[in-house]
Design a protein around this motif. Structure first.
Motif, PDB file in Angstrom:
ATOM      1  N   SER A   1       0.818  -1.203   0.000  1.00 26.50           N
ATOM      2  CA  SER A   1       0.000   0.000   0.000  1.00 26.50           C
ATOM      3  C   SER A   1       0.854   1.256   0.000  1.00 26.50           C
ATOM      4  CB  SER A   1      -0.916   0.005   1.226  1.00 26.50           C
ATOM      5  OG  SER A   1      -1.827  -1.062   1.179  1.00 26.50           O
ATOM      6  N   ILE A   2       1.926   1.239   0.781  1.00 26.40           N
ATOM      7  CA  ILE A   2       2.799   2.418   0.853  1.00 26.40           C
ATOM      8  C   ILE A   2       3.432   2.691  -0.505  1.00 26.40           C
ATOM      9  CG2 ILE A   2       4.908   3.328   1.875  1.00 26.40           C
ATOM     10  CD1 ILE A   2       4.169   1.809   4.438  1.00 26.40           C
ATOM     11  N   ILE A   3       3.969   1.660  -1.144  1.00 23.09           N
ATOM     12  CA  ILE A   3       4.579   1.848  -2.463  1.00 23.09           C
ATOM     13  C   ILE A   3       3.529   2.291  -3.478  1.00 23.09           C
ATOM     14  CG2 ILE A   3       5.760   0.673  -4.358  1.00 23.09           C
ATOM     15  CD1 ILE A   3       7.129  -1.090  -2.287  1.00 23.09           C
ATOM     16  N   GLY A   4       2.335   1.685  -3.402  1.00 20.71           N
ATOM     17  CA  GLY A   4       1.267   2.074  -4.311  1.00 20.71           C
ATOM     18  C   GLY A   4       0.887   3.531  -4.157  1.00 20.71           C
ATOM     19  N   LEU A   5       0.814   4.025  -2.914  1.00 20.45           N
ATOM     20  CA  LEU A   5       0.467   5.422  -2.675  1.00 20.45           C
ATOM     21  C   LEU A   5       1.579   6.355  -3.139  1.00 20.45           C
ATOM     22  CD1 LEU A   5      -1.277   5.344   0.819  1.00 20.45           C
ATOM     23  CD2 LEU A   5      -2.319   5.716  -1.418  1.00 20.45           C
ATOM     24  N   ILE A   6       2.831   5.944  -2.978  1.00 17.67           N
ATOM     25  CA  ILE A   6       3.943   6.770  -3.447  1.00 17.67           C
ATOM     26  C   ILE A   6       3.896   6.912  -4.967  1.00 17.67           C
ATOM     27  CG2 ILE A   6       6.456   6.868  -3.692  1.00 17.67           C
ATOM     28  CD1 ILE A   6       6.676   5.563  -0.934  1.00 17.67           C
ATOM     29  N   ILE A   7       3.653   5.801  -5.662  1.00 18.89           N
ATOM     30  CA  ILE A   7       3.551   5.854  -7.126  1.00 18.89           C
ATOM     31  C   ILE A   7       2.356   6.697  -7.534  1.00 18.89           C
ATOM     32  CG2 ILE A   7       3.158   4.470  -9.206  1.00 18.89           C
ATOM     33  CD1 ILE A   7       4.684   2.201  -7.856  1.00 18.89           C
ATOM     34  N   TRP A   8       1.222   6.520  -6.830  1.00 19.83           N
ATOM     35  CA  TRP A   8       0.016   7.294  -7.131  1.00 19.83           C
ATOM     36  C   TRP A   8       0.267   8.779  -6.962  1.00 19.83           C
ATOM     37  CZ3 TRP A   8      -2.281  10.173  -3.136  1.00 19.83           C
ATOM     38  CH2 TRP A   8      -3.430  10.860  -3.497  1.00 19.83           C
ATOM     39  N   PHE A   9       0.862   9.175  -5.834  1.00 21.44           N
ATOM     40  CA  PHE A   9       1.101  10.588  -5.585  1.00 21.44           C
ATOM     41  C   PHE A   9       2.080  11.163  -6.605  1.00 21.44           C
ATOM     42  CE2 PHE A   9       3.569  13.969  -3.448  1.00 21.44           C
ATOM     43  CZ  PHE A   9       2.536  14.893  -3.268  1.00 21.44           C
ATOM     44  N   SER A  10       3.088  10.390  -6.972  1.00 17.68           N
ATOM     45  CA  SER A  10       4.051  10.861  -7.972  1.00 17.68           C
ATOM     46  C   SER A  10       3.365  11.110  -9.311  1.00 17.68           C
ATOM     47  CB  SER A  10       5.179   9.834  -8.137  1.00 17.68           C
ATOM     48  OG  SER A  10       5.865   9.626  -6.913  1.00 17.68           O
ATOM     49  N   CYS A  11       2.452  10.218  -9.698  1.00 18.77           N
ATOM     50  CA  CYS A  11       1.745  10.391 -10.971  1.00 18.77           C
ATOM     51  C   CYS A  11       0.801  11.587 -10.926  1.00 18.77           C
ATOM     52  CB  CYS A  11       0.976   9.116 -11.316  1.00 18.77           C
ATOM     53  SG  CYS A  11       2.025   7.735 -11.815  1.00 18.77           S
ATOM     54  N   VAL A  12       0.102  11.771  -9.799  1.00 20.65           N
ATOM     55  CA  VAL A  12      -0.794  12.917  -9.673  1.00 20.65           C
ATOM     56  C   VAL A  12      -0.006  14.219  -9.731  1.00 20.65           C
ATOM     57  CG1 VAL A  12      -2.336  14.130  -8.082  1.00 20.65           C
ATOM     58  CG2 VAL A  12      -2.604  11.672  -8.438  1.00 20.65           C
ATOM     59  N   LEU A  13       1.102  14.275  -9.013  1.00 25.38           N
ATOM     60  CA  LEU A  13       1.926  15.478  -9.016  1.00 25.38           C
ATOM     61  C   LEU A  13       2.551  15.696 -10.393  1.00 25.38           C
ATOM     62  CD1 LEU A  13       2.703  17.626  -6.932  1.00 25.38           C
ATOM     63  CD2 LEU A  13       4.821  16.368  -6.531  1.00 25.38           C
TER      64      LEU A  13
ATOM     65  N   SER B   1       1.297  14.796 -13.292  1.00 26.91           N
ATOM     66  CA  SER B   1       0.265  15.282 -14.213  1.00 26.91           C
ATOM     67  C   SER B   1      -0.130  16.719 -13.910  1.00 26.91           C
ATOM     68  CB  SER B   1      -0.975  14.376 -14.135  1.00 26.91           C
ATOM     69  OG  SER B   1      -1.592  14.491 -12.867  1.00 26.91           O
ATOM     70  N   SER B   2       0.057  17.172 -12.669  1.00 24.96           N
ATOM     71  CA  SER B   2      -0.306  18.540 -12.302  1.00 24.96           C
ATOM     72  C   SER B   2       0.746  19.550 -12.736  1.00 24.96           C
ATOM     73  CB  SER B   2      -0.519  18.641 -10.786  1.00 24.96           C
ATOM     74  OG  SER B   2      -1.582  17.819 -10.363  1.00 24.96           O
ATOM     75  N   LEU B   3       2.003  19.125 -12.806  1.00 30.62           N
ATOM     76  CA  LEU B   3       3.097  20.055 -13.093  1.00 30.62           C
ATOM     77  C   LEU B   3       3.696  19.865 -14.479  1.00 30.62           C
ATOM     78  CD1 LEU B   3       4.973  19.878  -9.666  1.00 30.62           C
ATOM     79  CD2 LEU B   3       3.388  21.646 -10.432  1.00 30.62           C
ATOM     80  N   ARG B   4       3.564  18.686 -15.029  1.00 28.52           N
ATOM     81  CA  ARG B   4       4.251  18.359 -16.275  1.00 28.52           C
ATOM     82  C   ARG B   4       3.605  19.044 -17.459  1.00 28.52           C
ATOM     83  NH1 ARG B   4       6.911  17.478 -20.156  1.00 28.52           N
ATOM     84  NH2 ARG B   4       7.543  15.494 -21.040  1.00 28.52           N
ATOM     85  N   THR B   5       4.423  19.559 -18.364  1.00 24.19           N
ATOM     86  CA  THR B   5       3.955  20.153 -19.611  1.00 24.19           C
ATOM     87  C   THR B   5       4.110  19.133 -20.724  1.00 24.19           C
ATOM     88  OG1 THR B   5       4.620  22.347 -18.886  1.00 24.19           O
ATOM     89  CG2 THR B   5       4.248  22.049 -21.228  1.00 24.19           C
ATOM     90  N   ALA B   6       3.087  18.988 -21.538  1.00 15.55           N
ATOM     91  CA  ALA B   6       3.108  17.999 -22.612  1.00 15.55           C
ATOM     92  C   ALA B   6       4.251  18.289 -23.576  1.00 15.55           C
ATOM     93  CB  ALA B   6       1.778  18.008 -23.356  1.00 15.55           C
TER      94      ALA B   6
END
Length: 466
Positions: free
Chosen positions: A315-327, A329-334
């Motif tokens: 669960s911890i690793i899953g949440l870390i990957i999830w948060f990294s992807c959310v962040l 997608s919020s900051l990354r420019t296509a």
């Protein structure tokens, strides 16, 4: 910078004085960036609240609250009591995530076909933060009054479907991240011919493969037996073979000809993620003899140990990957890799809007194409802090953004509950073969998506992927 601007928006929840003071201390940033981070912060706060409900000992603490006590007290009449077991455990996570996911689904519907910030719905997207937070808090409180009955089982299936869909989005973002990482490092090496960049490329690739191979070995050791666990053996072996094939494809001359920067760095990142998905999948195997983690849970007598099931390594690793992807997608420019990975709707597009479009120092620059960015502060004679860069065109698909966050909420819900069937008091846990297949199929889809990103330029040479 976007996080600082979002902090300024959050300060506006506390009143105009706090808002003015915080904004005065912040640098300028785009409205599209600060808004996305504010929604990511909202999702993070909801996740933290869900984690708190799983904290060991919380149920015992609630028993001391007057209205949770079945006996009459001096503070509350005996007929005004509630079952506080519904306020903790897996069902509490379901109730909190139900409201947050519902909010993002409604926002997704409301923002369909918004083309620019001139749309009347734009203030709902970019403002009214105090009202939004109050609505969500009120909704979460109300969700705890939903009768248990079939709520947990029904919402679990919704969560499983939504979690699977978010995993697909997560795959796209991870493949895009792999290509972007390789493009940047390979580009730096080609420009500078520095041995340092070459060593970094080689070191990162070897490290990723070493961790992936170690993971495969550990999966064989802990999740298989010599005379049983054939399904686990198949999943581990098959995914290992697929990772080898994918790594080979990335180095083929025909693929290199059309995609010169494809290579083993991307393959090592994807292989590492596939090993994680394989581990996550077989961890939900209902065959207890082949699932040591679940066997340890159901055989333990410590109730607190059962409560801590939601905070295991997976669960911890899953949440870390999830948060990294959310962040991300919020900051990354296509960029150009978005065309291959089909992530243009997920990541922010550069719509050409710049602050102070009339800046005389920029006029005459052949690369400068001004797009007016309106700013209320500037119009009022104040220094601009958060400026509108979406007056002519939105920088991202608002409706799809909220849909992605709704699915991300469902993924969090399933991750915190280990994709098990819910039980309010956590006395019994039921593993879920459906979740095992969701994650295993996701690993195959990840490899398929990555292979497509490699061969697409070769299969369609007339199409511009640059």
């Amino acid at each position: 910078m976007g996080l600082i601007c979002s902090t300024a928006q959050l300060a506006c929840l506390c009143g105009s004085t706090a808002c003015s003071f915080c904004c005065s201390q912040c640098p300028t940033c785009r409205n599209s960036t600060s808004t996305r981070i504010m929604y990511a912060l909202l999702l993070m706060l909801g996740t933290i609240a869900a984690c708190i409900t799983l904290a060991p000992g919380l149920q015992d603490a609630l028993k001391k609250v007057p209205f949770c006590n079945t006996n009459s007290s001096n503070y509350m009449p005996s007929d005004f009591t509630i079952d506080c077991q519904s306020a903790v455990g897996y069902l509490a996570v379901y109730r909190i995530c139900f409201i947050i996911a519902l909010y993002f689904f409604l926002m997704s519907i409301m923002m369909i076909r918004v083309r620019s910030s001139k749309d009347p719905r734009a203030p709902i997207q970019n403002g009214f933060w105090a009202i939004k937070y109050l609505l969500i808090i009120g909704g979460i409180i109300g969700a705890f009054f939903i009768p248990e009955r079939s709520f947990g089982i029904t919402w679990m299936y919704f969560g499983m479907i939504g979690g699977f869909l978010f995993i697909i989005i997560q795959l796209i973002l991870i493949v895009d991240f792999a290509h972007t990482w390789a493009d940047n490092w390979v580009g730096n090496y080609e420009e500078t011919e520095s041995k340092g960049w070459y060593a970094a490329l080689l070191g990162a690739t070897l490290f990723n493969y070493a961790v992936a191979i170690t993971g495969i070995v550990l999966l064989f050791i802990y999740f298989t037996h010599a005379d049983s666990c054939d399904l686990n053996k198949f999943f581990i072996s098959f995914n290992l073979i697929l990772c080898v094939i994918v790594s080979t494809i990335s180095t083929l001359p025909h693929v290199q000809e059309h995609n010169p920067r494809s290579g083993l760095l991307q393959s090592s990142i994807v292989s590492l993620y596939v090993v994680y998905l394989t581990w996550s999948g077989i961890s939900n195997n209902s065959d207890h003899e082949c699932n040591p983690g679940f066997l340890e849970i159901i055989s333990g007598n410590d109730a607190n140990a059962r409560n801590r099931v939601a905070f295991d390594k997976e669960s911890i690793i899953g949440l870390i990957i999830w948060f990294s992807c959310v962040l991300y997608s919020s900051l990354r420019t296509a960029s150009k890799s978005s065309k291959i990975t089909m992530s243009e709707n997920i990541l922010v597009k550069d719509n050409g809007a710049v602050r102070n479009a009339g800046d005389q120092s920029l006029i005459g620059n052949e690369d400068y194409t001004p797009v007016e960015g309106r700013n209320v502060d500037s119009e009022a004679g104040n220094e601009a802090k958060v400026w509108d860069n979406e007056e002519d065109a939105v920088a991202y698909n608002w409706s799809f953004f909220h849909l992605m966050f709704a699915l991300a909420t469902l993924y969090v819900m399933m991750t915190l509950t280990n994709w098990y069937q819910p039980n309010s008091n956590l006395d019994t846990l039921n593993s879920n073969n459906a979740s095992m297949w969701v994650k295993i199929i996701s690993s195959w889809m990840c490899l398929g998506l990555y292979v497509w990103s490699l061969i697409a330029p070769a299969v369609f040479p007339d199409r511009d992927f640059s």
